[in-house]
Design a protein around this motif. Structure first.
Motif, mmCIF file in Angstrom:
data_model
loop_
_atom_site.group_PDB
_atom_site.id
_atom_site.type_symbol
_atom_site.label_atom_id
_atom_site.label_comp_id
_atom_site.label_asym_id
_atom_site.label_seq_id
_atom_site.Cartn_x
_atom_site.Cartn_y
_atom_site.Cartn_z
ATOM 1 N N UNK B 33 0.838 -1.201 0.000
ATOM 2 C CA UNK B 33 0.000 0.000 0.000
ATOM 3 C C UNK B 33 0.874 1.254 0.000
ATOM 4 N N UNK B 35 0.274 5.195 1.248
ATOM 5 C CA UNK B 35 -0.561 6.172 1.937
ATOM 6 C C UNK B 35 0.153 7.515 1.922
ATOM 7 N N UNK B 37 0.213 11.097 4.372
ATOM 8 C CA UNK B 37 -0.194 11.652 5.663
ATOM 9 C C UNK B 37 -0.109 13.163 5.625
ATOM 10 N N UNK B 40 -3.922 16.636 10.345
ATOM 11 C CA UNK B 40 -5.351 16.663 10.607
ATOM 12 C C UNK B 40 -6.184 15.728 9.752
ATOM 13 N N UNK B 41 -5.525 14.974 8.858
ATOM 14 C CA UNK B 41 -6.294 14.126 7.944
ATOM 15 C C UNK B 41 -5.930 12.654 8.066
ATOM 16 N N UNK B 42 -5.086 12.319 8.990
ATOM 17 C CA UNK B 42 -4.720 10.920 9.139
ATOM 18 C C UNK B 42 -3.955 10.419 7.932
ATOM 19 N N UNK B 43 -4.049 9.141 7.670
ATOM 20 C CA UNK B 43 -3.421 8.531 6.501
ATOM 21 C C UNK B 43 -4.502 8.210 5.482
ATOM 22 N N UNK B 45 -5.279 6.454 1.682
ATOM 23 C CA UNK B 45 -4.743 5.457 0.757
ATOM 24 C C UNK B 45 -4.687 6.013 -0.667
ATOM 25 N N UNK B 48 -2.927 0.666 -4.051
ATOM 26 C CA UNK B 48 -2.532 -0.544 -3.371
ATOM 27 C C UNK B 48 -2.399 -1.692 -4.368
ATOM 28 N N UNK B 57 -6.703 1.542 -7.405
ATOM 29 C CA UNK B 57 -6.788 2.890 -6.859
ATOM 30 C C UNK B 57 -7.338 2.876 -5.454
ATOM 31 N N UNK B 90 3.862 7.091 3.083
ATOM 32 C CA UNK B 90 4.174 5.840 3.760
ATOM 33 C C UNK B 90 3.822 4.662 2.865
ATOM 34 N N UNK B 101 -0.666 -4.134 9.145
ATOM 35 C CA UNK B 101 0.223 -3.534 8.162
ATOM 36 C C UNK B 101 1.566 -3.218 8.813
ATOM 37 N N UNK B 103 4.790 -0.848 8.291
ATOM 38 C CA UNK B 103 5.057 0.410 7.600
ATOM 39 C C UNK B 103 6.550 0.659 7.417
ATOM 40 N N UNK B 105 9.477 3.801 6.971
ATOM 41 C CA UNK B 105 9.754 4.948 7.838
ATOM 42 C C UNK B 105 9.185 6.245 7.302
#
Lengths: 117, 112
Positions: B33, B35, B37, B40-43, B45, B48, B57, B90, B101, B103, B105
């Motif tokens: 995957x 992602x 980051x 304020x929006x997290x991760x 996708x 993948x 997509x 990521x 998952x 990850x 670095x």
């Protein structure tokens, strides 16, 4: 569509005290998985704990436990006896149902936890 | 055991330039995957892959392309970088579709 919500942008906790980080989710599928990850200031993503929707007991991993309330669709992370090293951002995530066969995770916005000495 | 390795770790691009991020995993994982980051929006996708030779997509695929020619590598390409693509990227992998998952670095990309 699946959705994960973390309503606490930032939290403080005194060292050695317990803290609860909130996470609510929304899905119409009965089969799903919930995850918590920790992201310290160094940036890496560290897997903490997993809860399956059919698991009868709340998941625990050392000082981490997951307070899983299925009817309320909440999966709160509880950290007991906080340590300075727990200061980090914490992400709640949900796995798409098995029918999707993708394994992908949907993440919440994250909660920044600061542990005070 | 290297796990998931991303290169480069940092990159500064000018608008319109292209680049490729490389993700390599040595755990024989099927699922990979990408992602991004943002504060304020997290991760979120991007793309993948559920196995060698497959890609799909994710939530925010526009402006990115991917390839998975070898099982251990997952490449993320930006053909014409835009400032909106400034982010931390990521890569992650998983052995099975219901496993956690793992990850890398992260790769910090700045587009000027």
């Amino acid at each position: 569509a699946q959705k994960i919500t973390q309503t606490q942008p930032g939290m403080f906790v005194q060292e050695k005290e317990a803290v609860t980080l909130d996470c609510t989710y929304d899905t119409s599928d009965p089969s799903y998985g919930l995850f918590w990850y920790k992201q310290p200031s160094s940036g890496e993503m560290i897997f903490l704990i997993y809860q399956g929707s059919y698991d009868q007991q709340n998941a625990t991993e050392g000082r981490y436990s997951l307070n899983f309330q299925k009817a309320r669709k909440s999966a709160n992370l509880v950290i007991s006896a906080s340590q300075l090293g727990d200061s980090a951002m914490y992400f709640c995530a949900m796995r798409e149902p098995p029918s999707g066969n993708t394994g992908k995770l949907i993440f919440g916005q994250g909660t920044t936890l600061q542990v005070k000495p | 055991n290297a796990g998931v390795t991303q290169t480069p770790k940092f990159r500064v691009l000018k608008t319109g330039q292209s680049m490729t991020l490389l993700c390599a995993q040595d755990m024989n994982h099927e699922y990979m995957y990408w992602y991004r980051q943002d504060p304020g929006m997290g991760l979120r996708l991007i793309h993948y892959s559920v196995g060698e030779g497959t890609t799909a997509k994710g939530e925010v695929p526009d402006g990115y392309n991917v390839s998975r020619l070898k099982k251990q590598n997952f490449l993320l390409g930006l053909e014409s970088a835009a400032p909106s693509q400034t982010s931390v990227y990521f890569c992650a992998s998983s052995y099975r579709r219901n496993g956690e998952l793992f990850f890398g670095e992260g790769s910090r990309l700045t587009v000027l």
